[in-house]
Design a protein around this motif. Structure first.
Motif, PDB file in Angstrom:
ATOM      1  N   ASP A 112      38.437  -2.101  26.931  1.00 24.36           N
ATOM      2  CA  ASP A 112      39.658  -1.394  27.333  1.00 24.36           C
ATOM      3  C   ASP A 112      40.568  -2.378  28.061  1.00 24.36           C
ATOM      4  O   ASP A 112      40.292  -2.768  29.196  1.00 24.36           O
ATOM      5  CB  ASP A 112      39.279  -0.219  28.242  1.00 24.36           C
ATOM      6  CG  ASP A 112      40.469   0.633  28.658  1.00 24.36           C
ATOM      7  OD1 ASP A 112      41.600   0.106  28.715  1.00 24.36           O
ATOM      8  OD2 ASP A 112      40.263   1.819  28.951  1.00 24.36           O
ATOM      9  N   SER A 113      41.655  -2.787  27.440  1.00 23.63           N
ATOM     10  CA  SER A 113      42.509  -3.838  28.006  1.00 23.63           C
ATOM     11  C   SER A 113      43.083  -3.445  29.359  1.00 23.63           C
ATOM     12  O   SER A 113      43.170  -4.283  30.267  1.00 23.63           O
ATOM     13  CB  SER A 113      43.642  -4.181  27.033  1.00 23.63           C
ATOM     14  OG  SER A 113      44.435  -3.047  26.747  1.00 23.63           O
ATOM     15  N   ARG A 114      43.462  -2.186  29.535  1.00 23.69           N
ATOM     16  CA  ARG A 114      44.008  -1.760  30.826  1.00 23.69           C
ATOM     17  C   ARG A 114      42.937  -1.794  31.906  1.00 23.69           C
ATOM     18  O   ARG A 114      43.200  -2.232  33.034  1.00 23.69           O
ATOM     19  CB  ARG A 114      44.602  -0.353  30.705  1.00 23.69           C
ATOM     20  CG  ARG A 114      45.869  -0.279  29.869  1.00 23.69           C
ATOM     21  CD  ARG A 114      46.472   1.113  29.892  1.00 23.69           C
ATOM     22  NE  ARG A 114      47.709   1.176  29.117  1.00 23.69           N
ATOM     23  CZ  ARG A 114      48.436   2.270  28.968  1.00 23.69           C
ATOM     24  NH1 ARG A 114      48.047   3.419  29.545  1.00 23.69           N
ATOM     25  NH2 ARG A 114      49.553   2.242  28.253  1.00 23.69           N
ATOM     26  N   ALA A 115      41.747  -1.334  31.562  1.00 23.53           N
ATOM     27  CA  ALA A 115      40.647  -1.350  32.529  1.00 23.53           C
ATOM     28  C   ALA A 115      40.293  -2.782  32.912  1.00 23.53           C
ATOM     29  O   ALA A 115      39.992  -3.076  34.076  1.00 23.53           O
ATOM     30  CB  ALA A 115      39.427  -0.642  31.946  1.00 23.53           C
ATOM     31  N   GLU A 172      42.345  -5.435  32.927  1.00 22.19           N
ATOM     32  CA  GLU A 172      43.403  -5.970  33.786  1.00 22.19           C
ATOM     33  C   GLU A 172      43.295  -5.400  35.194  1.00 22.19           C
ATOM     34  O   GLU A 172      43.481  -6.121  36.185  1.00 22.19           O
ATOM     35  CB  GLU A 172      44.775  -5.650  33.192  1.00 22.19           C
ATOM     36  CG  GLU A 172      45.081  -6.398  31.906  1.00 22.19           C
ATOM     37  CD  GLU A 172      45.204  -7.888  32.108  1.00 22.19           C
ATOM     38  OE1 GLU A 172      45.456  -8.338  33.242  1.00 22.19           O
ATOM     39  OE2 GLU A 172      45.035  -8.629  31.115  1.00 22.19           O
ATOM     40  N   THR A 173      42.968  -4.119  35.292  1.00 21.80           N
ATOM     41  CA  THR A 173      42.795  -3.489  36.608  1.00 21.80           C
ATOM     42  C   THR A 173      41.625  -4.130  37.351  1.00 21.80           C
ATOM     43  O   THR A 173      41.697  -4.398  38.556  1.00 21.80           O
ATOM     44  CB  THR A 173      42.548  -1.982  36.454  1.00 21.80           C
ATOM     45  OG1 THR A 173      43.692  -1.382  35.827  1.00 21.80           O
ATOM     46  CG2 THR A 173      42.321  -1.325  37.801  1.00 21.80           C
ATOM     47  N   GLN A 212      42.590  -7.566  38.713  1.00 25.63           N
ATOM     48  CA  GLN A 212      43.421  -7.446  39.913  1.00 25.63           C
ATOM     49  C   GLN A 212      42.575  -7.027  41.110  1.00 25.63           C
ATOM     50  O   GLN A 212      42.776  -7.510  42.228  1.00 25.63           O
ATOM     51  CB  GLN A 212      44.532  -6.433  39.664  1.00 25.63           C
ATOM     52  CG  GLN A 212      45.551  -6.887  38.625  1.00 25.63           C
ATOM     53  CD  GLN A 212      46.553  -5.799  38.276  1.00 25.63           C
ATOM     54  OE1 GLN A 212      46.601  -4.749  38.919  1.00 25.63           O
ATOM     55  NE2 GLN A 212      47.345  -6.032  37.245  1.00 25.63           N
ATOM     56  N   ALA A 247      42.039 -12.312  31.017  1.00 22.30           N
ATOM     57  CA  ALA A 247      42.397 -11.702  32.300  1.00 22.30           C
ATOM     58  C   ALA A 247      41.954 -12.558  33.478  1.00 22.30           C
ATOM     59  O   ALA A 247      42.700 -12.755  34.438  1.00 22.30           O
ATOM     60  CB  ALA A 247      41.788 -10.301  32.399  1.00 22.30           C
TER      61      ALA A 247
END
Length: 251
Positions: free
Chosen positions: A70-73, A75-76, A79, A124
């Motif tokens: 999951d690309s959003r997960a 990146e989160t 961070q 990431a």
């Protein structure tokens, strides 16, 4: 010489590390001094693994829950974690089925889990490594990065792609202080391979095909991983190192 393999002060993330090969690799890094972060998708299994490893090494072990596909997960998570000096892309899945019967959905699932995830997670966390001018990335490949067998075409394709992704990462980031290498295990005794280990015909074939005459154990992979993550390998880049008892050295 000891300093060449000392990971004290380094922060290491190992994906898919709540069990099996991933847990053994994380334990090896922690025993070499690294501050380890475990990863998985099963919260209970992940927390139990972190507790067990902390008790083993005698210091806290962090854990982070996210799906590496999951690309959003991803990146989160990058961070949230901030500085990571060592990344081990270990998450993987197998699918055994004749190629004529493999669905497009299952093929994509294997490629996404084994290959695309390494691209997403690698990109990431490499961003911070490039910025800091230092980082170690190890992609867990396989002898199937070079060799094929009937019934595992999706897996072999994904691991072959991972070997080339390793070289591509090296080509892009080596000049910025990041080393990227692959660790390619042979046939390893794990929970996932237990049906093969318990199959007398397949077990005999592996023992006969491997010059060392046995299956690998997860502990056999640790020394090479620590080397690839330590100062001892600072000028080793873009390589895929087989830890296979000689299987890929013979015909």
């Amino acid at each position: 010489m000891t300093a060449l393999f000392d990971l004290t002060g380094k922060r290491a993330l190992v994906t898919g590390s709540s069990r099996g090969i991933g847990y053994a690799l994380a334990r090896g890094l922690a025993e070499a001094g690294a501050d380890v972060v475990l990863n998985g998708r099963d919260r209970q299994a992940l927390e139990q693994a972190a507790t067990r490893l902390a008790a083993t090494v005698g210091r806290p072990v962090d854990a982070i829950l996210f799906d590496v596909t999951d690309s959003r997960a991803v990146e989160t998570a990058a961070q949230s974690l901030g500085r990571v000096d060592i990344l081990v892309n270990n998450t993987g899945v197998q699918h055994r089925e004749p190629m004529l019967d493999v669905s497009a959905e299952n093929f994509r699932r294997v490629v996404d889990t084994n290959l695309t995830s390494a691209f997403l997670v690698g990109r990431a966390f490499a961003a911070g490594m490039v910025q800091r001018g230092y980082g170690k990335i190890v992609n867990v490949c396989s002898v199937q990065s070079w060799l094929a067998r009937p019934g595992i075409a999706a897996y072999a394709a994904s691991k072959g792609g991972l070997a080339m992704l390793t070289k591509g990462m090296c080509a892009e980031w080596a000049s910025r202080g990041v080393t990227v290498n692959g660790l390619a295990p042979g046939y390893v005794v794990t929970e996932l391979t237990r049906p093969l280990v318990d199959n007398p015909e397949f077990d005999a074939w592996i023992r006969g095909r491997t010059p060392a005459g046995r299956w690998a154990h997860v502990e056999d992979l640790v020394g090479t991983l620590v080397w690839l993550c330590a100062p001892a390998s600072d000028f080793v880049n873009g390589q895929v190192v087989a830890v296979d008892g000689g299987l890929t050295a013979v015909i």
